[in-house]
Design an enzyme around this catalytic site. Structure first.
Site, PDB file in Angstrom:
ATOM      1  N   GLU A 128       0.865  -1.182   0.000  1.00 16.38           N
ATOM      2  CA  GLU A 128       0.000   0.000   0.000  1.00 16.38           C
ATOM      3  C   GLU A 128       0.892   1.218   0.000  1.00 16.38           C
ATOM      4  O   GLU A 128       1.888   1.255   0.721  1.00 16.38           O
ATOM      5  CB  GLU A 128      -0.884  -0.002   1.255  1.00 16.38           C
ATOM      6  CG  GLU A 128      -1.657   1.291   1.460  1.00 16.38           C
ATOM      7  CD  GLU A 128      -2.429   1.328   2.786  1.00 16.38           C
ATOM      8  OE1 GLU A 128      -2.804   0.266   3.325  1.00 16.38           O
ATOM      9  OE2 GLU A 128      -2.653   2.450   3.279  1.00 16.38           O
ATOM     10  N   GLU A 161      -2.410  12.044   2.816  1.00 14.24           N
ATOM     11  CA  GLU A 161      -3.184  11.539   3.947  1.00 14.24           C
ATOM     12  C   GLU A 161      -3.009  12.452   5.147  1.00 14.24           C
ATOM     13  O   GLU A 161      -1.935  13.029   5.351  1.00 14.24           O
ATOM     14  CB  GLU A 161      -2.742  10.114   4.315  1.00 14.24           C
ATOM     15  CG  GLU A 161      -3.706   9.431   5.271  1.00 14.24           C
ATOM     16  CD  GLU A 161      -3.326   7.986   5.591  1.00 14.24           C
ATOM     17  OE1 GLU A 161      -2.165   7.610   5.373  1.00 14.24           O
ATOM     18  OE2 GLU A 161      -4.199   7.246   6.080  1.00 14.24           O
TER      19      GLU A 161
END
Ligand SMILES: *[C@@H]1O[C@H](CO)[C@@H](O)[C@H](O)[C@H]1NC(C)=O
Ligand SMILES: *[C@@H]1O[C@H](CO)[C@@H](O)[C@H](O)[C@H]1NC(C)=O
Length: 323
Positions: free
Chosen positions: A136, A141
Site C-alpha cells: 500500500e 493523507e
C-alpha cells in the site's frame, strides 16, 4: 586538480542513465473521465469510519460527485443530520479499474477535504492482495486540522527504511510492516508549507508527483504559487516525461536497501476516499482542537462542518516507463 575531479564526478552523477529514463503517457483523467475509469465502492469502511460510502448513481444524483469537462468533485454530504442507527454520513470511496506497477503519477489537485473529523486519502493498493501483500502506498493523507501531509508505505514483513534519505520531509517512522506498531507504516511528513488541509486549499492546492520504480518511490509537492513548477508538471498532459529531471529534492523518498521491492510491491489500483472519524481521525479527534464532544456526535449533528470536505481534481496523468 581536486576541484576538476570533483566537477567530473558531479557530471558523471547527473548522467547516470538509470536516473534519466523517459516515461510515456499511459492514461489521462480529467472531468468526466473519472466516471468511467473508477468504481464507487459501497462496502463498510475498513477503517471503521462514521461514513456511508454510496454508489456512483447515488453520488451523481445527490451531487456528492460532480463532473464536467474540466473538473471532477467528490464530497461528503453537508446537508443531513445523520440518525444514530445509520451507517454514517454519506461519502465516497473510488478505486481505479486499472492497476499500474512502475509508473509516474501526476495529480493536479485544486482542493482536498478539510476539517474536524475528516480523514481523506489519495493512495494506491495492490490489485491482487490480499492486503498487505503487494503493498500500500499512501500519497496524500491526514486527519482533522492537520497541516502537514503524511506519505507512507504499508507492507508485509521485512521492509524498513533507513533514517537518512534524499528528502526534505521529516521521518515519522521507519518500519513499513503493517503487522507492527498497530499498522502505523513507514511515514514521512512533508515540511513544504501548505501541503495539507486548509493551508493547501487556501493556497489553491498544487501538484503532487509520485515516481515509483525499482530505485525508489519518491513524492514531490509543488504548491500552486511555487516559482519552480516544472513545465511538464504544470502542463499535466505531456507525451513523454523524464521523472525527477530538475525537480529538486523530493518531499518524501522510500528506498529498497532494507526492503526487497519486487516481493513487497506489485501493480496497484488508485484510490481516493473520504472517511470520517474511524481508526485515525476518531482516535485523534479529542486532542485535535475539535472538541468538546466526540467525533461521532460531531459527524452526525453538524452537517455544516462538512462544507469544505471535498476533493476537487483538475487532472490525474499516469506515465509508464518507455521500453
Ligand atoms: C453540484 O456541485 C457542483 C460542484 O460543486 C456545483 O457547481 C453545482 O452547482 C452543484 N449542483 C447542484 C444542483 O447543487
Ligand atoms: C529480508 O530482506 C532482505 C533484503 O532487504 C533479505 O536479504 C533477507 O533475506 C530478508 N529476510 C527474510 C527473513 O526474508
Amino acid at each position: 586538480m581536486l576541484s576538476q575531479n570533483f566537477f567530473s564526478i558531479l557530471i558523471a552523477l547527473k548522467f547516470i542513465p538509470a536516473l534519466s529514463q523517459s516515461y510515456t503517457q499511459n492514461a489521462h483523467f480529467k472531468g468526466r473521465d473519472f466516471l468511467g475509469a473508477f468504481n464507487w465502492e459501497t462496502f463498510d469502511d475498513p477503517t471503521h469510519g462514521r461514513v456511508n460510502f454510496v454508489d456512483q448513481g447515488t453520488a451523481l444524483n445527490t451531487n456528492l460527485s460532480y463532473a464536467d469537462n474540466d473538473v471532477f468533485i467528490m464530497r461528503a454530504d453537508y446537508h443531513q443530520i445523520v440518525p444514530s442507527y445509520a451507517r454514517g454520513r454519506d461519502s465516497i470511496r473510488i478505486t481505479s479499474h486499472d492497476a499500474w506497477g512502475d509508473s509516474l503519477l501526476i495529480l493536479d489537485l485544486a482542493h482536498m477535504p478539510e476539517g474536524c473529523a475528516t480523514w481523506p486519502a489519495y493512495w494506491t493498493m495492490s490489485k491482487n492482495g490480499p492486503w498487505p501483500q503487494g503493498g500500500e502506498m499512501d500519497i496524500i493523507e491526514g486527519v482533522n486540522l492537520n497541516s502537514n501531509n503524511l506519505a507512507s508505505l504499508h507492507t508485509t514483513t521485512n521492509c524498513t527504511m533507513p533514517q537518512t534519505r534524499d528528502q526534505s520531509g521529516q521521518v515519522i517512522s521507519t518500519n513499513c510492516d503493517a503487522a507492527v506498531n498497530y499498522n502505523q507504516g513507514c511515514g514521512v511528513a512533508s515540511t513544504t508549507p501548505n501541503s495539507y488541509g486548509s493551508g493547501f486549499n487556501n493556497n489553491g492546492g498544487g501538484w503532487i508527483a509520485t515516481w515509483r520504480s525499482p530505485n525508489a518511490i519518491s513524492h514531490w509537492f509543488w504548491p500552486r504559487n511555487a516559482p519552480n513548477v516544472p513545465d511538464e508538471i504544470r502542463q499535466g498532459d505531456c507525451g513523454v516525461v523524464t521523472p525527477g529531471d530538475n525537480w529538486g529534492t523530493p518531499d518524501a523518498t522510500f528506498v529498497w536497501s532494507q526492503c526487497d521491492y519486487s516481493s513487497h510491491f506489485d501493480p496497484h489500483q488508485i484510490i481516493f476516499d473520504l472517511t470520517l472519524c474511524g481508526d485515525w481521525a476518531g482516535n485523534a479527534f479529542p486532542t485535535a482542537g475539535c472538541g468538546p464532544g466526540n467525533c461521532q456526535d460531531f459527524v452526525d449533528n453538524t452537517p455544516d462542518a462538512f462544507q469544505n470536505a471535498f476533493w476537487e481534481i483538475n487532472s490525474l496523468t499516469i506515465y509508464t516507463p518507455q521500453s
